[in-house]
Enzyme design. Structure first.
Site, PDB file in Angstrom:
ATOM      1  N   CYS A 100       0.833  -1.193   0.000  1.00  7.90           N
ATOM      2  CA  CYS A 100       0.000   0.000   0.000  1.00  7.90           C
ATOM      3  C   CYS A 100       0.875   1.253   0.000  1.00  7.90           C
ATOM      4  O   CYS A 100       0.583   2.231  -0.678  1.00  7.90           O
ATOM      5  CB  CYS A 100      -0.902  -0.029   1.232  1.00  7.90           C
ATOM      6  SG  CYS A 100      -2.032   1.349   1.292  1.00  7.90           S
ATOM      7  N   CYS A 201      -4.314  -1.927   5.707  1.00  8.77           N
ATOM      8  CA  CYS A 201      -4.020  -0.554   5.314  1.00  8.77           C
ATOM      9  C   CYS A 201      -5.242   0.074   4.641  1.00  8.77           C
ATOM     10  O   CYS A 201      -5.627  -0.301   3.541  1.00  8.77           O
ATOM     11  CB  CYS A 201      -2.855  -0.627   4.337  1.00  8.77           C
ATOM     12  SG  CYS A 201      -2.513   0.871   3.489  1.00  8.77           S
TER      13      CYS A 201
END
Length: 396
Positions: A100, A201
């Protein structure tokens, strides 16, 4: 005034990041990333991103900075979610947080910030950036661990490039978490006492097996318990002609078959499990708890061993393929046959371990001084010189 776009996540760390930059005289813009809105896979009824974006907006208003939400869910699905499903299907265990950062926060998000005329992006990560002035006038950027040993997040940024670091600021890297909360409280920021998020995330409270079951259909298979005295663990170490052959031998993981142990239970799909996992096996009656020592997604078998000191969990050496090897500091990258003494970790929060890197033509060996538990394919190994993270790669 340099312009900085802060990724405001609705948590205390990014709130204080924005506050500090404003105090330092930067022209600050707050941007909330909406990365996921498939409510069918969150565990609870609450909708975390709505609450988080609301908190981010309140913080921006309090600080008097412009604020907007950007929807990155298409890119997030393509680059993170699809990748995760793909890796789990292959029997590897990906790290969505590392990805991410590489793919979303410091690529898609960074590009949006630059389009808004920003000089930098800033995040609430507990890490620091160093700058080395080179003789030719250029600069080399360092990714340094955060001052708070309990919160250091440099590992999650182990895939960043020089280009990405050149445009990034980490304002809270020199602070301890209690200091960050105090700054938030002293300035009446709504996020001062907010709990740290535990989810994937930017996805929030996702229950991983349920999340995976969307794409990876449940498939009944057996759980095999391999005894600690199985022949795989008593292999005599041969004489080696060279260091490379020794490393190849040490990096090989044992190969198991159903007949190496006894069937002790059933599972709903080998791809839902990861090496070192203890929870979710639902097998009772053993003296010590069972740990996953290997998964075979082709035959849909999970191999387990009793107790956290089971020999099936431990080995000294791991390998990273050339195309999955990354140097945060390309100037320190090893050439063929070169070695380097480093400290390394194979998961977030693991204390740094002494290791030697060996560069070979098709990749890199990381050879640990002490055996490591649950070296897991698909996860990232990261290595450091002192407190600087200089490189990383996907465990093969």
């Amino acid at each position: 005034m340099k312009k900085v776009v802060v990724g405001l996540s609705g948590g205390v760390d990014s709130s204080v990041t924005a506050y500090l930059l404003k105090e330092q005289g930067y022209d600050v813009i707050g941007l909330f990333m909406k990365n996921w809105h498939d409510d069918s896979v969150t565990i609870s009824e609450e909708c975390p991103w709505l609450e988080d974006s609301n908190d981010a907006l309140i913080v921006a208003e309090k600080l008097g900075i412009p604020f907007q939400t950007v929807d990155l869910s298409v890119e997030y699905k393509e680059r993170i979610v699809d990748y995760m499903f793909n890796e789990y299907e292959k029997g590897r265990t990906p790290n969505p947080d590392v990805l991410c950062n590489r793919e979303i926060k410091f690529d898609v998000f960074l590009n949006i910030a630059l389009q808004l005329g920003a000089d930098y992006v800033a995040t609430g990560h507990y890490c620091r950036k160093g700058t080395i002035k080179n003789e030719d006038g250029t600069e080399t950027y360092q990714l340094l661990s955060g001052k708070d040993p309990n919160k250091d997040q440099s590992y999650f940024l182990c895939q960043l490039s020089q280009e990405q670091l050149s445009k990034t600021l980490f304002p809270i890297g020199d602070l301890l978490k209690p200091e960050v909360r105090k700054i938030a409280a002293d300035n009446n920021l709504i996020t001062a006492d907010k709990k740290d998020s535990q989810g994937l995330c930017f996805i929030g409270k996702v229950h991983l097996p349920e999340f995976l079951q969307q794409k990876l259909k449940p498939k009944k298979g057996v759980i095999v318990e391999v005894p600690a005295n199985a022949e795989q663990f008593s292999v005599n170490t041969p004489e080696f002609n060279n260091q490379r052959d020794k490393l190849i031998f040490q990096a090989e993981k044992p190969v198991y078959s159903k007949t190496d142990g006894k069937v002790v239970g059933e599972h709903q799909g080998a791809h839902y499990f990861t090496i070192g996992q203890r929870k979710g096996l639902n097998v009772g009656g053993t003296k010590e708890p069972l740990f996953v020592i290997d998964t075979d997604v082709d035959k849909n078998i999970i191999y387990t061993g009793q107790g956290k000191s089971h020999p099936g969990l431990y080995r000294n050496t791991l390998f990273i393929k050339e195309d999955e090897l990354h140097w945060v500091r390309p100037d320190l990258a090893l050439k063929l046959d070169e070695t380097m003494e480093v400290r390394a970790r194979i998961r977030y929060r693991q204390p740094l371990q002494q290791a030697t890197l060996y560069k070979v033509e098709n990749g890199l060996f990381v050879d640990f001084k002490d055996k490591q538990s649950a070296i897991t394919e698909g996860q990232f190994a990261a290595w450091y010189l002192d407190d600087e993270l200089i490189g990383s790669g996907v465990i093969s």
